[in-house]
Enzyme design. Structure first.
Site, PDB file in Angstrom:
ATOM      1  N   LYS A  13     -21.314  18.703  30.454  1.00  0.00           N
ATOM      2  CA  LYS A  13     -20.289  18.340  31.446  1.00  0.00           C
ATOM      3  C   LYS A  13     -18.893  18.353  30.807  1.00  0.00           C
ATOM      4  O   LYS A  13     -17.956  18.920  31.360  1.00  0.00           O
ATOM      5  CB  LYS A  13     -20.545  16.930  32.024  1.00  0.00           C
ATOM      6  CG  LYS A  13     -21.897  16.723  32.638  1.00  0.00           C
ATOM      7  CD  LYS A  13     -22.068  15.296  33.177  1.00  0.00           C
ATOM      8  CE  LYS A  13     -22.024  14.208  32.131  1.00  0.00           C
ATOM      9  NZ  LYS A  13     -23.144  14.214  31.175  1.00  0.00           N
ATOM     10  N   ARG A  88     -21.878   6.959  38.028  1.00  0.00           N
ATOM     11  CA  ARG A  88     -23.164   7.020  37.334  1.00  0.00           C
ATOM     12  C   ARG A  88     -24.189   6.080  37.947  1.00  0.00           C
ATOM     13  O   ARG A  88     -25.312   5.987  37.451  1.00  0.00           O
ATOM     14  CB  ARG A  88     -22.948   6.572  35.902  1.00  0.00           C
ATOM     15  CG  ARG A  88     -22.999   7.675  34.882  1.00  0.00           C
ATOM     16  CD  ARG A  88     -22.591   7.052  33.567  1.00  0.00           C
ATOM     17  NE  ARG A  88     -23.148   7.742  32.474  1.00  0.00           N
ATOM     18  CZ  ARG A  88     -22.434   8.520  31.662  1.00  0.00           C
ATOM     19  NH1 ARG A  88     -21.162   8.703  31.877  1.00  0.00           N
ATOM     20  NH2 ARG A  88     -23.017   9.073  30.637  1.00  0.00           N
TER      21      ARG A  88
HETATM   22  P1  AP5 Z   1     -21.079  17.986  26.072  1.00  0.00           P
HETATM   23  O1  AP5 Z   1     -20.166  18.880  26.819  1.00  0.00           O
HETATM   24  O2  AP5 Z   1     -20.495  17.001  25.117  1.00  0.00           O
HETATM   25  O3  AP5 Z   1     -22.109  17.285  27.075  1.00  0.00           O
HETATM   26  P2  AP5 Z   1     -21.894  16.082  28.100  1.00  0.00           P
HETATM   27  O4  AP5 Z   1     -22.685  16.386  29.299  1.00  0.00           O
HETATM   28  O5  AP5 Z   1     -20.415  15.828  28.293  1.00  0.00           O
HETATM   29  O6  AP5 Z   1     -22.595  14.956  27.267  1.00  0.00           O
HETATM   30  P3  AP5 Z   1     -22.263  13.423  26.939  1.00  0.00           P
HETATM   31  O7  AP5 Z   1     -23.339  12.988  25.993  1.00  0.00           O
HETATM   32  O8  AP5 Z   1     -20.831  13.228  26.488  1.00  0.00           O
HETATM   33  O9  AP5 Z   1     -22.467  12.763  28.254  1.00  0.00           O
HETATM   34  P4  AP5 Z   1     -22.794  11.335  28.487  1.00  0.00           P
HETATM   35  O10 AP5 Z   1     -22.708  11.390  29.929  1.00  0.00           O
HETATM   36  O11 AP5 Z   1     -23.995  10.732  27.965  1.00  0.00           O
HETATM   37  O12 AP5 Z   1     -21.703  10.564  27.580  1.00  0.00           O
HETATM   38  P5  AP5 Z   1     -20.336   9.859  27.954  1.00  0.00           P
HETATM   39  O13 AP5 Z   1     -19.377  10.080  26.875  1.00  0.00           O
HETATM   40  O14 AP5 Z   1     -19.937  10.181  29.351  1.00  0.00           O
HETATM   41  O15 AP5 Z   1     -22.124  18.950  25.287  1.00  0.00           O
HETATM   42  C1  AP5 Z   1     -23.108  18.398  24.443  1.00  0.00           C
HETATM   43  C2  AP5 Z   1     -23.301  19.326  23.221  1.00  0.00           C
HETATM   44  O16 AP5 Z   1     -23.868  20.570  23.666  1.00  0.00           O
HETATM   45  C3  AP5 Z   1     -22.002  19.697  22.495  1.00  0.00           C
HETATM   46  O17 AP5 Z   1     -22.262  19.774  21.123  1.00  0.00           O
HETATM   47  C4  AP5 Z   1     -21.633  21.089  23.065  1.00  0.00           C
HETATM   48  O18 AP5 Z   1     -20.912  21.871  22.125  1.00  0.00           O
HETATM   49  C5  AP5 Z   1     -23.031  21.673  23.340  1.00  0.00           C
HETATM   50  N1  AP5 Z   1     -23.077  22.554  24.502  1.00  0.00           N
HETATM   51  C6  AP5 Z   1     -22.462  22.365  25.703  1.00  0.00           C
HETATM   52  N2  AP5 Z   1     -22.787  23.351  26.559  1.00  0.00           N
HETATM   53  C7  AP5 Z   1     -23.648  24.174  25.887  1.00  0.00           C
HETATM   54  C8  AP5 Z   1     -24.354  25.362  26.235  1.00  0.00           C
HETATM   55  N3  AP5 Z   1     -24.236  25.909  27.453  1.00  0.00           N
HETATM   56  N4  AP5 Z   1     -25.158  25.943  25.314  1.00  0.00           N
HETATM   57  C9  AP5 Z   1     -25.290  25.383  24.063  1.00  0.00           C
HETATM   58  N5  AP5 Z   1     -24.643  24.251  23.664  1.00  0.00           N
HETATM   59  C10 AP5 Z   1     -23.834  23.653  24.577  1.00  0.00           C
HETATM   60  O19 AP5 Z   1     -20.801   8.339  27.992  1.00  0.00           O
HETATM   61  C11 AP5 Z   1     -21.095   7.610  26.809  1.00  0.00           C
HETATM   62  C12 AP5 Z   1     -21.466   6.187  27.164  1.00  0.00           C
HETATM   63  O20 AP5 Z   1     -20.355   5.541  27.813  1.00  0.00           O
HETATM   64  C13 AP5 Z   1     -22.640   6.016  28.131  1.00  0.00           C
HETATM   65  O21 AP5 Z   1     -23.890   6.059  27.493  1.00  0.00           O
HETATM   66  C14 AP5 Z   1     -22.329   4.629  28.719  1.00  0.00           C
HETATM   67  O22 AP5 Z   1     -22.681   3.601  27.822  1.00  0.00           O
HETATM   68  C15 AP5 Z   1     -20.819   4.650  28.838  1.00  0.00           C
HETATM   69  N6  AP5 Z   1     -20.359   5.152  30.156  1.00  0.00           N
HETATM   70  C16 AP5 Z   1     -19.673   6.298  30.391  1.00  0.00           C
HETATM   71  N7  AP5 Z   1     -19.440   6.440  31.701  1.00  0.00           N
HETATM   72  C17 AP5 Z   1     -20.002   5.373  32.319  1.00  0.00           C
HETATM   73  C18 AP5 Z   1     -20.128   4.980  33.681  1.00  0.00           C
HETATM   74  N8  AP5 Z   1     -19.607   5.700  34.686  1.00  0.00           N
HETATM   75  N9  AP5 Z   1     -20.790   3.819  33.943  1.00  0.00           N
HETATM   76  C19 AP5 Z   1     -21.313   3.068  32.959  1.00  0.00           C
HETATM   77  N10 AP5 Z   1     -21.237   3.398  31.652  1.00  0.00           N
HETATM   78  C20 AP5 Z   1     -20.584   4.541  31.333  1.00  0.00           C
END
Ligand code: AP5
Length: 211
Positions: A13, A88
């Site tokens: 994402k 979420r």
């Molecule tokens: P990346 O683009 O980083 O993936 P992502 O979907 O953004 O993954 P996240 O782990 O950041 O999402 P998340 O939703 O768990 O974390 P967030 O920071 O929002 O890609 C991942 C990897 O794959 C990278 O290395 C990239 O290079 C590679 N890649 C991408 N596309 C590819 C492809 N097509 N082919 C190969 N490789 C590829 O949240 C973190 C924490 O914050 C949560 O756990 C929670 O505790 C809190 N939080 C955040 N939002 C909320 C909310 N709304 N409510 C409550 N808690 C929240």
């Protein structure tokens, strides 16, 4: 234009939202980035969020909703945005809907990125992130030009919640608390599914065709 990028952790994402944001000149609003900055700066939101994030749990709805209500009403978001990682939970989706209605606007589309758990785990544990510009890399699939260094000069790091045990918890939390949003937005007729099991460039092209 107002978009939500929905999907499991590690699906890509953030990677796609960064490109889409540049192409469409829309702010990329990522709750994870906002929370990590808040944690680094030890603000009250950061202090409340820390243990939830480090244990792979969701930060309580009331903290996130207050944070996002302010952010999406900021001047740079007046004509649109990409929401990455919000909503979420169903409670967050309802709160978003109320804020949008109050402002007389609506979401254009919710892009749901789908991918199997094994690939998600591989993507997450290989991720490296820039603490300064939030750029996202992968040690194999999207490596930086200079090992360990972002294009902006930042020193890449591995997120604390990107270790296998915490990722397993995040995937379970996603299934229980976030995946019901797929049906929620399907029922609103604004969900478009994107097969995320393709290269970064191919997914970006597909997204481009859909707007
Ligand atoms: P990346 O683009 O980083 O993936 P992502 O979907 O953004 O993954 P996240 O782990 O950041 O999402 P998340 O939703 O768990 O974390 P967030 O920071 O929002 O890609 C991942 C990897 O794959 C990278 O290395 C990239 O290079 C590679 N890649 C991408 N596309 C590819 C492809 N097509 N082919 C190969 N490789 C590829 O949240 C973190 C924490 O914050 C949560 O756990 C929670 O505790 C809190 N939080 C955040 N939002 C909320 C909310 N709304 N409510 C409550 N808690 C929240």
């Amino acid at each position: 234009m107002r978009f939500v990028f929905l999907g499991p952790p590690g699906v890509g994402k953030g990677t796609q939202a960064a490109r889409f944001s540049e192409r469409h000149k829309l702010p990329h609003i990522a709750t994870g980035d906002l929370l990590r900055v808040a944690m680094k700066e030890e603000t009250s939101v950061g202090l409340k969020a820390k243990s939830f994030i480090e244990n792979g749990r969701l930060v309580p709805d009331e903290v996130i909703i207050a944070l996002m209500e302010d952010r999406i009403q900021a001047p740079d978001a007046k004509s649109g945005y990409i929401l990455d990682g919000f909503p979420r939970t169903i409670a967050q989706a309802k709160a978003l809907s109320e804020i949008l209605t109050r402002n007389g606007v609506a979401l254009d589309c919710v892009f749901y990125f789908s991918l199997g758990d094994e690939t998600l785990m591989e993507r997450i544990v290989g991720r490296r992130t820039c603490p300064d510009c939030h750029a996202i890399y992968h040690v194999s699939y999207h490596p930086p030009e200079k090992e360990g260094l972002c294009h902006c000069g930042g020193i890449l790091f591995q997120r604390k919640d990107d270790v296998p045990e915490t990722v397993a918890e995040r995937l379970a939390v996603y299934k229980n608390e976030t995946s019901p949003l797929i049906t929620y937005y399907k029922n609103e007729n604004i969900l478009t599914e994107i097969n995320a099991d393709q290269s970064i460039d191919r997914i970006a092209e597909n997204l481009q065709k859909m707007v």
